[in-house]
Design a protein around this motif. Sequence first.
Motif, PDB file in Angstrom:
ATOM      1  N   ILE A   1      50.002  38.239  29.735  1.00 57.16           N
ATOM      2  CA  ILE A   1      49.407  39.486  29.360  1.00 57.16           C
ATOM      3  C   ILE A   1      49.479  40.110  30.576  1.00 57.16           C
ATOM      4  O   ILE A   1      49.858  40.135  31.573  1.00 57.16           O
ATOM      5  N   THR A   2      48.901  41.558  30.250  1.00 57.07           N
ATOM      6  CA  THR A   2      49.205  42.714  31.166  1.00 57.07           C
ATOM      7  C   THR A   2      47.973  42.507  32.319  1.00 57.07           C
ATOM      8  O   THR A   2      46.993  42.027  31.967  1.00 57.07           O
TER       9      THR A   2
ATOM     10  N   GLN B   1      45.193  42.506  34.916  1.00 59.31           N
ATOM     11  CA  GLN B   1      44.073  43.311  34.566  1.00 59.31           C
ATOM     12  C   GLN B   1      43.578  43.889  35.819  1.00 59.31           C
ATOM     13  O   GLN B   1      43.618  43.270  37.102  1.00 59.31           O
TER      14      GLN B   1
ATOM     15  N   HIS C   1      42.129  47.798  30.302  1.00 61.25           N
ATOM     16  CA  HIS C   1      42.344  46.642  31.311  1.00 61.25           C
ATOM     17  C   HIS C   1      41.877  46.666  32.234  1.00 61.25           C
ATOM     18  O   HIS C   1      42.326  46.115  33.336  1.00 61.25           O
TER      19      HIS C   1
ATOM     20  N   HIS D   1      40.963  36.829  25.623  1.00 62.50           N
ATOM     21  CA  HIS D   1      40.779  38.031  24.884  1.00 62.50           C
ATOM     22  C   HIS D   1      41.858  38.771  24.452  1.00 62.50           C
ATOM     23  O   HIS D   1      42.000  39.463  23.518  1.00 62.50           O
ATOM     24  N   PHE D   2      43.066  38.524  25.031  1.00 60.68           N
ATOM     25  CA  PHE D   2      44.256  39.075  24.748  1.00 60.68           C
ATOM     26  C   PHE D   2      44.971  38.093  23.634  1.00 60.68           C
ATOM     27  O   PHE D   2      46.383  38.691  23.312  1.00 60.68           O
TER      28      PHE D   2
END
Length: 245
Positions: free
Chosen positions: A3-4, A6, A181, A243-244
Amino acid sequence: MSITPQHIIFDMDDTLIHCNKYFDLILGDFFEWMTDWFSPFGLTTEEVRSKQIEIDIAGTKQLGFASTNFPQSLIATYRHYCEAHGRTLSTIEEEQLFVLGMSVYDQEVEPYPGMVETLERLQADGHRLYLYTGGEARIQQRKIEQMKLADYFGDRIYIRRHKNIEALEEIVSAGSFDRSHTWMIGNSLRTDVVPALTAGINSIYLKQQREWEYNLVELKQEPHNVLYTVSALTEVPDVIHHHFM
């Protein structure tokens, strides 16, 4: 699935380290002193508790998280009942109350279960961690140093006397964060969750079994905001990861 990374902003008191339980210990002594001093008038612990909370919350709303708010609330409660019952004020007793109230800041700092595990996992996952706490710099910095929190937050530490919507917005705006994010993790609906939702960032509410009444406010969540509720700090990494997914 990666994931990106955060931007994750953590509250400190009663999110990463214990705080309220020390105030409760001091208040226990205060209630004993007050019911003893005012025993001829039949003053009850609940009466003292109710008045002290009222005065403490009013002072915090006006002055923010000043260290003297708490001891002054003990003294103001004492003065209220002296006046109500015609009891003579004692300078010695007021001095004792001030020392008692200030002693809460000398308590040994204790982390919440899973603090290190949670921060290390988030750090290892590539997220950028920030610390945002309310209080006086001298007192909060002592806690930060004792818990070695700079190992996780570096110089990304914000200490504010007033912890509110404006303070969080100023931090988020100055950091030019991508709000979709960015996360605020904290135990206070008033000073963590509501400001996060107002700023349009994600929030995780760490619900405590017993919370300071100042932190409890009605929550009016906007539909476009993300809000999760957890009961343990160690749940935070999984919440963000899932969440992602």
